[in-house]
Design a protein around this motif. Sequence first.
Motif, PDB file in Angstrom:
ATOM      1  N   GLU A   1     -23.443  14.249  -5.338  1.00 29.86           N
ATOM      2  CA  GLU A   1     -22.564  15.391  -5.062  1.00 29.86           C
ATOM      3  C   GLU A   1     -23.343  16.690  -5.085  1.00 29.86           C
ATOM      4  OE1 GLU A   1     -18.344  17.446  -6.499  1.00 29.86           O
ATOM      5  OE2 GLU A   1     -19.461  16.187  -7.893  1.00 29.86           O
ATOM      6  N   HIS A   2     -24.239  16.811  -6.025  1.00 23.58           N
ATOM      7  CA  HIS A   2     -24.983  18.080  -6.122  1.00 23.58           C
ATOM      8  C   HIS A   2     -25.820  18.321  -4.870  1.00 23.58           C
ATOM      9  CE1 HIS A   2     -27.862  15.070  -7.421  1.00 23.58           C
ATOM     10  NE2 HIS A   2     -28.848  15.972  -7.301  1.00 23.58           N
ATOM     11  N   ILE A   3     -26.329  17.238  -4.292  1.00 21.74           N
ATOM     12  CA  ILE A   3     -27.107  17.385  -3.066  1.00 21.74           C
ATOM     13  C   ILE A   3     -26.196  17.871  -1.951  1.00 21.74           C
ATOM     14  CG2 ILE A   3     -28.471  16.204  -1.326  1.00 21.74           C
ATOM     15  CD1 ILE A   3     -29.939  16.530  -3.914  1.00 21.74           C
ATOM     16  N   ARG A   4     -25.045  17.304  -1.861  1.00 20.64           N
ATOM     17  CA  ARG A   4     -24.112  17.689  -0.811  1.00 20.64           C
ATOM     18  C   ARG A   4     -23.690  19.154  -0.974  1.00 20.64           C
ATOM     19  NH1 ARG A   4     -21.804  12.843  -2.426  1.00 20.64           N
ATOM     20  NH2 ARG A   4     -19.934  13.916  -3.201  1.00 20.64           N
TER      21      ARG A   4
ATOM     22  N   ARG B   1     -32.969  25.469  -4.659  1.00 20.61           N
ATOM     23  CA  ARG B   1     -32.532  24.426  -5.578  1.00 20.61           C
ATOM     24  C   ARG B   1     -32.448  23.069  -4.830  1.00 20.61           C
ATOM     25  NH1 ARG B   1     -30.332  26.208 -10.056  1.00 20.61           N
ATOM     26  NH2 ARG B   1     -29.288  27.933  -8.995  1.00 20.61           N
ATOM     27  N   LEU B   2     -32.070  23.136  -3.555  1.00 19.73           N
ATOM     28  CA  LEU B   2     -31.964  21.894  -2.765  1.00 19.73           C
ATOM     29  C   LEU B   2     -33.325  21.240  -2.605  1.00 19.73           C
ATOM     30  CD1 LEU B   2     -30.383  19.918  -0.987  1.00 19.73           C
ATOM     31  CD2 LEU B   2     -30.749  21.496   0.957  1.00 19.73           C
ATOM     32  N   VAL B   3     -34.335  22.068  -2.380  1.00 22.78           N
ATOM     33  CA  VAL B   3     -35.687  21.517  -2.245  1.00 22.78           C
ATOM     34  C   VAL B   3     -36.081  20.769  -3.510  1.00 22.78           C
ATOM     35  CG1 VAL B   3     -38.120  22.097  -1.987  1.00 22.78           C
ATOM     36  CG2 VAL B   3     -36.417  23.212  -0.533  1.00 22.78           C
ATOM     37  N   ARG B   4     -35.821  21.417  -4.641  1.00 24.27           N
ATOM     38  CA  ARG B   4     -36.162  20.776  -5.897  1.00 24.27           C
ATOM     39  C   ARG B   4     -35.326  19.506  -6.117  1.00 24.27           C
ATOM     40  NH1 ARG B   4     -35.881  26.163  -7.546  1.00 24.27           N
ATOM     41  NH2 ARG B   4     -33.947  25.774  -8.723  1.00 24.27           N
ATOM     42  N   ALA B   5     -34.053  19.600  -5.754  1.00 23.93           N
ATOM     43  CA  ALA B   5     -33.175  18.432  -5.944  1.00 23.93           C
ATOM     44  C   ALA B   5     -33.598  17.286  -5.038  1.00 23.93           C
ATOM     45  CB  ALA B   5     -31.718  18.815  -5.664  1.00 23.93           C
ATOM     46  N   GLN B   6     -33.973  17.626  -3.826  1.00 26.57           N
ATOM     47  CA  GLN B   6     -34.404  16.566  -2.896  1.00 26.57           C
ATOM     48  C   GLN B   6     -35.732  15.971  -3.354  1.00 26.57           C
ATOM     49  OE1 GLN B   6     -34.340  18.776   0.796  1.00 26.57           O
ATOM     50  NE2 GLN B   6     -32.288  17.983   1.347  1.00 26.57           N
ATOM     51  N   GLU B   7     -36.605  16.820  -3.833  1.00 22.99           N
ATOM     52  CA  GLU B   7     -37.872  16.301  -4.339  1.00 22.99           C
ATOM     53  C   GLU B   7     -37.617  15.378  -5.524  1.00 22.99           C
ATOM     54  OE1 GLU B   7     -40.108  19.740  -5.264  1.00 22.99           O
ATOM     55  OE2 GLU B   7     -40.794  20.089  -3.198  1.00 22.99           O
ATOM     56  N   GLU B   8     -36.703  15.784  -6.382  1.00 24.41           N
ATOM     57  CA  GLU B   8     -36.370  14.960  -7.548  1.00 24.41           C
ATOM     58  C   GLU B   8     -35.710  13.659  -7.099  1.00 24.41           C
ATOM     59  OE1 GLU B   8     -35.998  13.633 -11.404  1.00 24.41           O
ATOM     60  OE2 GLU B   8     -37.202  15.265 -10.556  1.00 24.41           O
ATOM     61  N   ALA B   9     -34.848  13.726  -6.071  1.00 24.56           N
ATOM     62  CA  ALA B   9     -34.188  12.525  -5.550  1.00 24.56           C
ATOM     63  C   ALA B   9     -35.217  11.589  -4.915  1.00 24.56           C
ATOM     64  CB  ALA B   9     -33.109  12.901  -4.542  1.00 24.56           C
ATOM     65  N   ALA B  10     -36.154  12.164  -4.145  1.00 26.95           N
ATOM     66  CA  ALA B  10     -37.197  11.340  -3.515  1.00 26.95           C
ATOM     67  C   ALA B  10     -38.072  10.708  -4.578  1.00 26.95           C
ATOM     68  CB  ALA B  10     -38.035  12.209  -2.565  1.00 26.95           C
ATOM     69  N   ARG B  11     -38.368  11.524  -5.633  1.00 25.92           N
ATOM     70  CA  ARG B  11     -39.188  10.959  -6.703  1.00 25.92           C
ATOM     71  C   ARG B  11     -38.464   9.800  -7.369  1.00 25.92           C
ATOM     72  NH1 ARG B  11     -39.606  10.814 -11.796  1.00 25.92           N
ATOM     73  NH2 ARG B  11     -37.737  12.120 -12.087  1.00 25.92           N
TER      74      ARG B  11
END
Length: 464
Positions: A406-409, A425-435
């Motif tokens: 949800e946070h990504i969306r 924040r999205l960049v960091r969240a996506q990086e964290e999700a990819a990690r």
Amino acid sequence: MRKKISAVVVLAGPVLTGQPALAFDDADCERLTEVQPADIQEPLESTSDYPAARDRAIERASQDAIAQVVGFSVQTSRESRIEMNNDQALQRFRQLDKSDMAGFVRPRVVSEKLASLGKSDAISMQISVVVCVPRAEYLQKIAQEKALRERKPPAEVDAHNVAWFDAKTGAAMLWYWKSGSRFEFFDNEGFHPKNGSKLQPVTAKVFEDWTTAEDKKAQAEKDRAEKARRMAEEAAVRQRKEAELAAKMEAQRAAEEAERQRRLASAPEICDQLAANPTDPMKSNAVAGAPYETLKANAGQAIEACSIAAQKMPQEARYRYQLARAVQISDPNKALPPLRALLAERYPAAYDNYGWALLDARTHLNDLSGAVAAFRKGADLGDADSMDSLANLIMQGKAPPRGSDEHIRLLQRAAGMGHLPAQARLVRAQEEAARRQQQQIQDEQARQMFLGIMGGVVQGMQRR
């Protein structure tokens, strides 16, 4: 023509001061007799008694001379009609002697010096005296004048504008009454018309005292005038300064009023420039908006402008929102009521501000669930700030997500609306999700490898 002489009135017994001396022509006298200098010694009571002792000596010499002339005239005045007239004059002279006048004389001091009289000091004088035995008709005239003067009541006069003393004889021509330093002057002897005090003839000492008092009065008046002049000058200066200050204040007031009118006219524009939220979809399209740090630096001006704008146009919700946004910086408690009103109007941008006010330590509310609910409602209404705030709480584990991503969306929606913090924040969240995804793949591969190794071991053990 016979020489005109001045004579001094000498009084019998004690000197009756105030009786005016008169001037005579020789023709006014039946006889003019000069009595040769007489040696007079008058005791001195003290050094200061010298003038009075001198006057007493002159009076004694005058009285002695009158006595000699009167006696001589009586003995030689019975031989003719003229002598009979002379005798009548001498009788009148004697009558005056019994009343208030002893004769008419001209004393002249020939010499004077200090001397000893027993154990005391004295003044020793030689005095020559000319005695005038007046004619009967002249005595009658002065008697009439005296009677007229005695009948005339004293009238107050201005001592500045009348003669004090007879110019020929030096006799007093004014009478006075004194109270303290105040003098009143009259043109005749008698009694004060108001208080009944006996008037006294003026003397040189009285003139000196009065002159001194008048000088003091004049100086006091001059001082008062000078003081009044200075006070007037000071008042004029003060009034000028007050007028200048008033004019300056009026000019300042006019300038302030003009500035106030200018601010009133431009308040909506200034409010938009200083307090508009960059992500508020309802802000004016003419401004880019003021980020939080910019608003914080101009909060006072923003509050003033937005207050005016909100009063002028209460139907425009954005001015009320921008005012609440500016007030919230220094006083979140004061911002809560207008924010709640905006929430009732479903103003999207107000939800994020309201949520953070509930979490602000200064409000002492610490209402996390209320804040999350506000952020969700704002996100549903399309507010990018609310989306970013809710995603941040989800990422911190403070808000339960609706789905694993949800946070990504939320961040993707906000970033798509140009919300810069959400984009970062999205960049960091996506990086964290990819990690995390890569970690999951690696974990799955390790698990599969582990399972493969363990399967081979089991098969080998079975073959054995």
